[in-house]
Design a protein around this motif. Structure first.
Motif: not given
Length: 388
Positions: A248-276
């Protein structure tokens, strides 16, 4: 337009020091240089599964379209962070686009003038950069030297400030590890907040690749852990593990998170598949066993060819042959590459002068013959380039 003189001088200095960097073709022979320890980055099935997961979503798109606080927080993020937290036995997880940004986003956000940071002298550049962005006083302790760390804790604890201790479970340039059990005990005794970068341990250590803290069953000893997906998990991005309050703190105060475009859906989907994959696939267990057999084989060969004094002791997938001097390290690497092996020189200023080296990364897919041949070649090349 004329190039600025002060920048030109810096470039010329790099060339004179034989430390000038260039981008080259990644393919240079049999892979002993990438961080793809389990070969997951080359598995087409991982990408295919991620692609199918993406196509199954309604209104799927190729880009996030904005920061995570605007339009970029697609549902795959929610799934991935829940799974990552579960796997690593953490209360919560927060995904960043890279390990560099995760360290920057965490450390620069939590450390201020009311803090003192004590960090290992060989911590990754992203950690040192993040410390520089923070407002905290910072001091480095000798590499893996807990006695020195304790002296610094005693020295600065009297100031009444929060003490953060930062280290890595597997160091990216040396491949070695601190005594994490002793470190965790030390930090608990003095009430320090310990941060652990697990970039090169995830997928390699732990019953299901959760990292070295999990292998030692001390996950709760750390204020935060950083896990990355671009090494053994063959994908992209990183996550900060910690309490729900920390996220919660990082969502409010972490500038690299707040001011960066989110990762593409395919990148996050690949992370999910790697963990599975590392949780549910028998192939993962086989690949991890192959990797550790190869680590043991390399260490046996190092002894066989009398190279123990030239190598930094390591139980990880990273092994380093010290070759002092940029020119000598580059010459050795070039010779080995001409013989068909992709081994890279790590030069000053990436490592301190006098500690230049060849960095050898082992993988589950390296064969016994390849490892035997490489170490024999290393021995011959070392004699030719280093031993007078």
């Amino acid at each position: 337009m004329k190039f600025p003189e002060h920048l030109l001088k810096k470039l010329e200095a790099r060339k004179k020091e034989d430390a000038f960097r260039v981008l080259t073709d990644a393919s240079k022979g049999i892979d002993f240089s990438s961080n793809d320890y389990l070969g997951l980055a080359t598995q087409s099935e991982l990408y295919n599964k991620a692609h199918r997961r993406l196509l199954a979503r309604k209104n799927h798109k190729s880009g996030a379209g904005g920061s995570r606080l605007l339009t970029g927080n697609h549902n795959l993020y929610i799934q991935a962070e829940a799974l990552i937290a579960q796997v690593h036995k953490s209360e919560a997880a927060l995904v960043f686009p890279s390990g560099y940004m995760a360290n920057l986003g965490l450390i620069a956000a939590i450390a201020n003038r009311e803090c003192v940071i004590l960090y290992d002298s060989l911590c990754h550049a992203s950690i040192r950069e993040a410390i520089g962005f923070s407002k905290a006083k910072s001091f480095k302790f000798s590499h893996n030297d807990l006695d020195h760390l304790e002296k610094l804790i005693n020295k600065y604890q009297s100031e009444g400030k929060s003490l953060f201790v930062i280290t890595e479970s597997v160091f990216s340039m040396d491949g070695d590890s601190p005594d994490l059990l002793a470190l965790a005990s030390l930090c608990k005794r003095y009430g320090c907040y310990c941060i652990l970068d697990e970039a090169h341990a995830v997928g390699v250590f732990g019953e299901s690749g959760q990292g070295l803290a999990a292998a030692l069953k001390i996950e709760d000893a750390f204020f935060a852990r950083i896990v990355t997906f671009g090494k053994a998990l063959g994908s992209h991005g990183a996550a900060v593990l910690g309490s729900k309050q920390l996220v919660e703190y990082l969502i409010n105060f972490s500038r690299p998170l707040i001011y960066t475009t989110g990762m593409s859906p395919i990148s996050v989907a690949t992370i999910l598949e790697a963990y599975e994959w590392i949780q549910n696939s028998p192939e993962y267990i086989d690949e991890r066993k192959k990797l550790h057999r190869n680590i043991a084989l390399l260490r046996l060969n190092i002894v066989k060819y009398g190279l123990e004094d030239s190598f930094i002791k390591s139980d990880s997938a990273i092994h380093c042959c010290l070759v002092p001097g940029n020119s000598k390290a580059k010459a050795m690497a070039n010779t080995i590459q001409r013989n068909g092996f992709d081994v890279r020189a790590i030069l000053a200023p990436t490592v301190p002068k006098g500690h230049e080296r060849l960095r050898i990364c082992l993988h589950s897919y390296n064969s016994e013959e390849q490892i035997n041949t490489l170490v024999k070649l290393l021995s011959q090349t070392y004699s030719a380039h280093v031993v007078e």
